[in-house]
Design a protein around this motif. Structure first.
Motif, PDB file in Angstrom:
ATOM      1  N   CYS A 144       0.830  -1.212   0.000  1.00 20.13           N
ATOM      2  CA  CYS A 144       0.000   0.000   0.000  1.00 20.13           C
ATOM      3  C   CYS A 144       0.860   1.256   0.000  1.00 20.13           C
ATOM      4  CB  CYS A 144      -0.920  -0.001   1.211  1.00 20.13           C
ATOM      5  SG  CYS A 144      -2.256  -1.221   1.157  1.00 20.13           S
ATOM      6  N   SER A 147       2.181   1.765  -3.452  1.00 25.51           N
ATOM      7  CA  SER A 147       1.124   2.275  -4.329  1.00 25.51           C
ATOM      8  C   SER A 147       0.906   3.769  -4.108  1.00 25.51           C
ATOM      9  CB  SER A 147      -0.171   1.495  -4.073  1.00 25.51           C
ATOM     10  OG  SER A 147      -1.227   2.002  -4.858  1.00 25.51           O
ATOM     11  N   SER A 151       1.312   7.022  -6.769  1.00 19.72           N
ATOM     12  CA  SER A 151       0.034   7.639  -7.097  1.00 19.72           C
ATOM     13  C   SER A 151       0.241   8.983  -7.782  1.00 19.72           C
ATOM     14  CB  SER A 151      -0.804   7.836  -5.828  1.00 19.72           C
ATOM     15  OG  SER A 151      -0.196   8.799  -4.992  1.00 19.72           O
TER      16      SER A 151
END
Length: 313
Positions: A144, A147, A151
């Motif tokens: 996470c 990610s 982004s």
């Protein structure tokens, strides 16, 4: 013949060319929308002059309104703007680190950007001041974080992600988790677009990841490592420049646990890299960075001679 005692008839006065009362009034005073009306002698109103005067007045007013339009009131409205919505309350800090990791991972998997931001702020409050040595960061949470670093909203999230990633990589066990989650590749591919403080922390975490065999292999095998480090090295100073030089040393040398594993090394022309390193050493750099830079220049010189000898055979 006229008689002697007969007086001559006086001639009648010449008749004016125009007998219109309106024209006679216009010739006496010139109407203008910019000049004040002169006081005219009081006349007995007639039907013709009344209609003409009304027509003249409306024409003058129409012209004045067209020439000088009414302006809106420039005074701004005194009504205050609506207050912004209050920020969501921060996530509570739990008693154990594992519970904090679970709550943060749950919010980071949400589609809401505000939930993700709350999770990053929670991890920053817990992990950054007191970096944990144990337990190991869950792989799902590390994915996470990677990610979030990739982004589109890097300006907001990278400030938190790089702090958290560096704090987690201080523990050796988390370095393996970070490399397996793709953190090394993410730092290499996003470093050029990060702000100065964020890229310094990202490179520090990458250097820690390179102390593992898989981390060093990832850095050596990525085609963007050298151009990315050369680009950020020109922007950074001090410790940031030191980290970039250290990662270049890992690419061209045998440091960082890579050893003689025989992995494919993606490199740029040694002469261009050497010029960039020499230029960086002329500016602000740490003592460790200067030592690593001097060693890297020797390595690049040997690497260049090796390439020339190989091309000549």
């Amino acid at each position: 013949m006229m008689k002697a005692n007969q007086k001559p008839k006086p001639h009648a006065p010449p008749r004016p060319l125009f007998s219109c009362g309106f024209f006679r009034r216009c010739t006496q005073s010139v109407l203008s929308p910019t000049s004040p009306h002169q006081q005219q002698p009081r006349r007995k109103p007639t039907t013709t002059s009344s209609s003409s005067s009304s027509s003249s007045t409306s024409t003058s007013q129409s012209f004045t309104q067209w020439r000088f339009p009414h302006h809106l009131d420039p005074t701004p409205s005194t009504a205050p703007p609506p207050p912004p919505p209050p920020p969501p309350p921060p996530l509570p800090v739990t008693t154990t680190l594992q519970e904090t990791f679970q709550i943060a991972e749950l919010h980071l998997t949400s589609v809401s950007e505000s939930d993700k931001l709350l999770a990053l702020q929670l991890l920053e409050r817990v992990v950054v001041p007191d970096p944990p040595s144990d337990p190991t960061c869950p792989p799902g949470l590390m994915r996470c974080l990677v990610s979030c670093l990739r982004s589109n909203n890097k300006i907001v999230t990278a400030k938190y992600v790089t702090k958290i990633l560096l704090a987690l990589c201080l523990a050796e066990g988390n370095r393996h988790v970070a490399v397996e989650a793709g953190a090394a590749r993410a730092v290499i591919e996003t470093a050029a677009g990060l702000e100065i403080s964020a890229v310094e922390r990202a490179l520090a975490a990458l250097e820690l990841m390179c102390t593992t065999a898989e981390g060093a292999a990832e850095v050596r095998g990525h085609a963007m490592t050298v151009p990315a480090m050369v680009a950020v090295m020109a922007r950074l100073a001090g410790r940031g420049r030191e980290y970039a030089i250290s990662i270049l040393s890992i690419v061209y040398g045998k440091a960082g646990g890579g050893g003689d594993s025989g992995e494919e090394i993606a490199v740029a022309p040694a002469e261009e890299v050497a010029r960039a390193v020499a230029l960086a050493l002329e500016g602000e750099c740490t003592a460790r960075g200067r030592r690593k830079g001097a060693q890297l220049l020797k390595t690049l010189e040997e690497y260049g001679r090796l390439d020339l000898s190989q091309n000549g055979t």
